[in-house]
Design a protein around this motif. Sequence first.
Motif, PDB file in Angstrom:
ATOM      1  N   ARG A   1       0.848  -1.192   0.000  1.00 13.64           N
ATOM      2  CA  ARG A   1       0.000   0.000   0.000  1.00 13.64           C
ATOM      3  C   ARG A   1       0.886   1.246   0.000  1.00 13.64           C
ATOM      4  NH1 ARG A   1      -2.062   3.706   3.700  1.00 13.64           N
ATOM      5  NH2 ARG A   1      -4.219   4.418   3.300  1.00 13.64           N
ATOM      6  N   PHE A   2       0.746   2.076  -1.029  1.00 16.89           N
ATOM      7  CA  PHE A   2       1.516   3.306  -1.145  1.00 16.89           C
ATOM      8  C   PHE A   2       0.584   4.497  -0.909  1.00 16.89           C
ATOM      9  CE2 PHE A   2       3.842   0.194  -3.597  1.00 16.89           C
ATOM     10  CZ  PHE A   2       5.175   0.468  -3.304  1.00 16.89           C
ATOM     11  N   ALA A   3       0.934   5.342   0.036  1.00 14.48           N
ATOM     12  CA  ALA A   3       0.141   6.539   0.324  1.00 14.48           C
ATOM     13  C   ALA A   3       1.088   7.704   0.546  1.00 14.48           C
ATOM     14  CB  ALA A   3      -0.750   6.316   1.542  1.00 14.48           C
ATOM     15  N   GLY A   4       0.636   8.904   0.228  1.00 12.20           N
ATOM     16  CA  GLY A   4       1.457  10.088   0.368  1.00 12.20           C
ATOM     17  C   GLY A   4       1.577  10.810  -0.952  1.00 12.20           C
ATOM     18  N   GLU A   5       2.765  11.312  -1.250  1.00 18.63           N
ATOM     19  CA  GLU A   5       3.027  12.026  -2.490  1.00 18.63           C
ATOM     20  C   GLU A   5       4.215  11.392  -3.191  1.00 18.63           C
ATOM     21  OE1 GLU A   5       1.410  14.586  -3.906  1.00 18.63           O
ATOM     22  OE2 GLU A   5      -0.114  14.612  -2.324  1.00 18.63           O
ATOM     23  N   GLY A   6       3.992  10.902  -4.409  1.00 24.30           N
ATOM     24  CA  GLY A   6       5.077  10.287  -5.155  1.00 24.30           C
ATOM     25  C   GLY A   6       4.548   9.461  -6.307  1.00 24.30           C
ATOM     26  N   TRP A   7       5.219   8.363  -6.585  1.00 22.40           N
ATOM     27  CA  TRP A   7       4.843   7.500  -7.697  1.00 22.40           C
ATOM     28  C   TRP A   7       5.363   6.094  -7.440  1.00 22.40           C
ATOM     29  CZ3 TRP A   7       9.446   5.692  -9.276  1.00 22.40           C
ATOM     30  CH2 TRP A   7      10.569   6.507  -9.128  1.00 22.40           C
ATOM     31  N   VAL A   8       4.761   5.132  -8.135  1.00 20.19           N
ATOM     32  CA  VAL A   8       5.192   3.741  -8.049  1.00 20.19           C
ATOM     33  C   VAL A   8       5.169   3.142  -9.451  1.00 20.19           C
ATOM     34  CG1 VAL A   8       2.844   2.986  -7.478  1.00 20.19           C
ATOM     35  CG2 VAL A   8       4.777   1.491  -6.966  1.00 20.19           C
ATOM     36  N   VAL A   9       6.174   2.326  -9.758  1.00 18.11           N
ATOM     37  CA  VAL A   9       6.308   1.710 -11.073  1.00 18.11           C
ATOM     38  C   VAL A   9       5.984   0.227 -10.966  1.00 18.11           C
ATOM     39  CG1 VAL A   9       7.855   1.222 -13.014  1.00 18.11           C
ATOM     40  CG2 VAL A   9       8.101   3.359 -11.730  1.00 18.11           C
ATOM     41  N   VAL A  10       5.099  -0.253 -11.849  1.00 21.32           N
ATOM     42  CA  VAL A  10       4.754  -1.676 -11.890  1.00 21.32           C
ATOM     43  C   VAL A  10       5.012  -2.213 -13.290  1.00 21.32           C
ATOM     44  CG1 VAL A  10       3.048  -1.539 -10.032  1.00 21.32           C
ATOM     45  CG2 VAL A  10       2.337  -1.142 -12.405  1.00 21.32           C
ATOM     46  N   GLN A  11       5.114  -3.536 -13.372  1.00 18.99           N
ATOM     47  CA  GLN A  11       5.297  -4.204 -14.653  1.00 18.99           C
ATOM     48  C   GLN A  11       4.146  -5.181 -14.879  1.00 18.99           C
ATOM     49  OE1 GLN A  11       9.005  -6.360 -14.281  1.00 18.99           O
ATOM     50  NE2 GLN A  11       8.211  -7.743 -12.723  1.00 18.99           N
ATOM     51  N   PRO A  12       3.818  -5.481 -16.137  1.00 21.83           N
ATOM     52  CA  PRO A  12       2.710  -6.396 -16.421  1.00 21.83           C
ATOM     53  C   PRO A  12       3.158  -7.855 -16.322  1.00 21.83           C
ATOM     54  CG  PRO A  12       3.590  -5.569 -18.478  1.00 21.83           C
ATOM     55  CD  PRO A  12       4.359  -4.883 -17.385  1.00 21.83           C
ATOM     56  N   TYR A  13       3.752  -8.186 -15.192  1.00 20.07           N
ATOM     57  CA  TYR A  13       4.318  -9.530 -15.013  1.00 20.07           C
ATOM     58  C   TYR A  13       4.576  -9.727 -13.530  1.00 20.07           C
ATOM     59  CZ  TYR A  13       7.472 -13.515 -15.866  1.00 20.07           C
ATOM     60  OH  TYR A  13       8.057 -14.757 -15.908  1.00 20.07           O
ATOM     61  N   GLU A  14       4.244 -10.903 -13.003  1.00 22.56           N
ATOM     62  CA  GLU A  14       4.516 -11.221 -11.609  1.00 22.56           C
ATOM     63  C   GLU A  14       5.783 -12.060 -11.550  1.00 22.56           C
ATOM     64  OE1 GLU A  14       1.157 -12.460  -9.157  1.00 22.56           O
ATOM     65  OE2 GLU A  14      -0.158 -11.942 -10.822  1.00 22.56           O
ATOM     66  N   GLU A  15       6.867 -11.431 -11.140  1.00 22.75           N
ATOM     67  CA  GLU A  15       8.175 -12.085 -11.134  1.00 22.75           C
ATOM     68  C   GLU A  15       8.462 -12.665  -9.757  1.00 22.75           C
ATOM     69  OE1 GLU A  15      12.723 -11.155 -12.572  1.00 22.75           O
ATOM     70  OE2 GLU A  15      11.437  -9.493 -11.980  1.00 22.75           O
ATOM     71  N   VAL A  16       8.706 -13.950  -9.701  1.00 20.56           N
ATOM     72  CA  VAL A  16       9.045 -14.620  -8.448  1.00 20.56           C
ATOM     73  C   VAL A  16      10.504 -15.034  -8.530  1.00 20.56           C
ATOM     74  CG1 VAL A  16       8.555 -16.559  -6.914  1.00 20.56           C
ATOM     75  CG2 VAL A  16       6.685 -15.426  -8.133  1.00 20.56           C
ATOM     76  N   VAL A  17      11.294 -14.507  -7.612  1.00 17.64           N
ATOM     77  CA  VAL A  17      12.716 -14.822  -7.579  1.00 17.64           C
ATOM     78  C   VAL A  17      12.920 -16.078  -6.769  1.00 17.64           C
ATOM     79  CG1 VAL A  17      15.001 -14.010  -6.934  1.00 17.64           C
ATOM     80  CG2 VAL A  17      13.287 -12.397  -7.775  1.00 17.64           C
ATOM     81  N   TYR A  18      13.581 -17.054  -7.356  1.00 12.44           N
ATOM     82  CA  TYR A  18      13.809 -18.319  -6.668  1.00 12.44           C
ATOM     83  C   TYR A  18      14.862 -18.148  -5.583  1.00 12.44           C
ATOM     84  CZ  TYR A  18      15.553 -23.009  -5.705  1.00 12.44           C
ATOM     85  OH  TYR A  18      15.964 -24.152  -5.082  1.00 12.44           O
ATOM     86  N   GLN A  19      14.587 -18.655  -4.417  1.00  9.74           N
ATOM     87  CA  GLN A  19      15.549 -18.645  -3.326  1.00  9.74           C
ATOM     88  C   GLN A  19      15.795 -20.070  -2.861  1.00  9.74           C
ATOM     89  OE1 GLN A  19      14.261 -17.018   0.372  1.00  9.74           O
ATOM     90  NE2 GLN A  19      16.330 -16.696   1.124  1.00  9.74           N
ATOM     91  N   PRO A  20      17.025 -20.598  -3.057  1.00 11.89           N
ATOM     92  CA  PRO A  20      17.286 -21.947  -2.606  1.00 11.89           C
ATOM     93  C   PRO A  20      17.258 -22.031  -1.077  1.00 11.89           C
ATOM     94  CG  PRO A  20      19.308 -20.869  -3.299  1.00 11.89           C
ATOM     95  CD  PRO A  20      18.165 -19.963  -3.684  1.00 11.89           C
TER      96      PRO A  20
END
Length: 231
Positions: free
Chosen positions: A210-229
């Motif tokens: 949740r982003f609130a306040g004054e600013g901006w947020v960048v999203v991509q049209p893809y859900e990237e899951v980083v693998y963690q061993p």
Amino acid sequence: MSVRTLQEFIASSREKDASPEAFELESPHLLEVRLNGLVWAKAGAMVARKGAVKFTRQGVLEQGLGNLLKKAVSGEGMQLMKIEGQGRVYLADAGKRITLLRLAGESIFVNGNDVLAVESGIESRITMMRKVAGMLSGGLFNVRLSGHGIVAITSHYEPLTLPVNAQTGPVFTDPNATVAWSGGLTPEIITDISFGTLLGRGSGESIQLRFAGEGWVVVQPYEEVVYQPRQ
């Protein structure tokens, strides 16, 4: 697609020197670094190089960003390498789209897996949203970039920047689709298991930022899951 002669292919795909900057995009997916000193880049991102270039990976770095990186969670999705010398280095990350941003004293937060390269004039600080660890693969590892210089960040496909202000209200994002946000924002982690269950997505949309306040947020049209061993 039309057939090209060998000469036409070489002419159309050869490296460009259209900019005097240290960072230049050879294509939307390939970054050329004109190295004269040092830069930091994502480990494993080099696809080619020319000149006298030395690479030093995380774990044997002597100061600055290296010390911060050694304190990061092992295997959490980001390792940087120091690149020193004179020459040219070509960087890419799984064909992701590259965006170059010039910071002039501003600060931004970037998802750790989306930092491709930064100039030496950029200061970096690693943060970890530990509440997310165990909910998402490896938690949510962010890098605060600030200072003067160029940073190269990556995204799957074309990124979208959403304004955050009092008029529009808060913006909610999927952590796996969140690329970056302005330095003045501090995201709040929202968990809503019933919402995720309703969508039949397991733990996906049940965790949001949740982003609130004054600013901006960048999203991509893809859900990237980083693998963690597992350790």
